[in-house]
Design a protein around this motif. Structure first.
Motif, short mmCIF file in Angstrom:
data_model
loop_
_atom_site.label_atom_id
_atom_site.label_comp_id
_atom_site.label_asym_id
_atom_site.label_seq_id
_atom_site.Cartn_x
_atom_site.Cartn_y
_atom_site.Cartn_z
N ASP A 17 0.83 -1.20 0.00
CA ASP A 17 0.00 0.00 0.00
C ASP A 17 0.87 1.25 0.00
O ASP A 17 0.61 2.20 -0.74
CB ASP A 17 -0.93 -0.01 1.22
N TYR A 18 1.92 1.26 0.81
CA TYR A 18 2.81 2.42 0.87
C TYR A 18 3.46 2.66 -0.48
O TYR A 18 3.50 3.79 -0.98
CB TYR A 18 3.89 2.21 1.95
N LEU A 19 3.98 1.61 -1.09
CA LEU A 19 4.65 1.77 -2.39
C LEU A 19 3.68 2.23 -3.47
O LEU A 19 4.05 3.01 -4.36
CB LEU A 19 5.33 0.46 -2.79
N ARG A 21 1.10 4.16 -3.06
CA ARG A 21 0.65 5.54 -2.83
C ARG A 21 1.76 6.58 -2.93
O ARG A 21 1.49 7.78 -2.95
CB ARG A 21 0.01 5.65 -1.44
N HIS A 22 3.00 6.15 -2.92
CA HIS A 22 4.12 7.09 -2.94
C HIS A 22 4.94 6.89 -4.21
O HIS A 22 5.55 5.82 -4.38
CB HIS A 22 5.00 6.90 -1.70
N PRO A 23 4.94 7.89 -5.08
CA PRO A 23 5.70 7.73 -6.33
C PRO A 23 7.18 7.54 -6.05
O PRO A 23 7.74 8.12 -5.11
CB PRO A 23 5.43 9.03 -7.08
N HIS A 24 7.79 6.73 -6.83
CA HIS A 24 9.23 6.49 -6.69
C HIS A 24 9.82 6.31 -8.08
O HIS A 24 9.14 5.94 -9.02
CB HIS A 24 9.50 5.26 -5.82
#
Length: 199
Positions: A17-19, A21-24
């Motif tokens: 979920d974290y990955l 929601r957070h662009p990388h």
């Protein structure tokens, strides 16, 4: 205790979920650093699995898992004391040594092998269990759901020690040496910690 019981199931979904929601930045799979990291991880994993299979001892992974779980439940559970934590810290290295001499993992590493997977996790649990007990021994106060029997009020409530333990702790693996404690002090501007009473 909920973290211990649920973390194994919750963490994979939390990370995903974290990955999501957070662009990388996308990693180039052909980049030399990526190739080196993957090759190192694969080699380390293959070496560890080969070691587990080579022991060919006389105890199941499950027997070590149960013994470690019982030890932690009794000596590093929600209520703990110095004597019990020291007992656990004496036994865990012995159990870890015994694990690497006596674990019996049937099958091979070339097909689905749940016993090999379990043994690999137990090897990690033995390391983590020792660190948990070390941290619990270090924190001589009662805090949250963890009750140090030596740290209680006359009426049996958990006694805090915010003067010495108002920090977030992170332990760094010391290689062959002792783990190193890193602290980040906590500052309370509006709501301050207070002694609880359930009476």
């Amino acid at each position: 205790m909920q973290g211990l019981a649920d973390g194994y199931f919750v963490l994979p979904a939390t990370i995903g979920d974290y990955l999501a929601r957070h662009p990388h930045q996308e990693a180039d799979p052909d980049h030399p650093a990526v190739a080196e990291a993957v090759a190192e991880a694969v080699a380390d994993t293959e070496d560890r699995l080969a070691l587990l299979l080579a022991v060919d001892g006389d105890r199941t992974p499950e027997s070590f898992h149960r013994e470690l779980g019982a030890l932690l439940w009794e000596e590093c559970g929600m209520a703990r004391n110095e004597a019990g934590l020291r007992k656990a810290l004496d036994r865990i290295p012995e159990l870890r040594d015994e694990f690497w001499r006596r674990v019996k993992v049937p099958g091979t590493g070339t097909e689905l092998n749940q016993q090999l997977e379990k043994a690999n996790r137990i090897a990690d649990h033995l390391e983590l269990a020792e660190l948990m007990c070390l941290d619990a021994l270090h924190r001589t106060e009662s805090c949250g759901g963890h009750f140090r029997e030596e740290s209680q009020t006359p009426d049996g409530e958990a006694r805090r020690d915010d003067g010495h333990f108002s920090y977030v702790a992170a332990w760094e693996h010391g290689g062959d040496g002792a783990p190193v404690l890193h602290r980040e002090e906590l500052a309370f501007e509006y709501v301050h910690p207070t002694q609880r009473s359930y009476a």
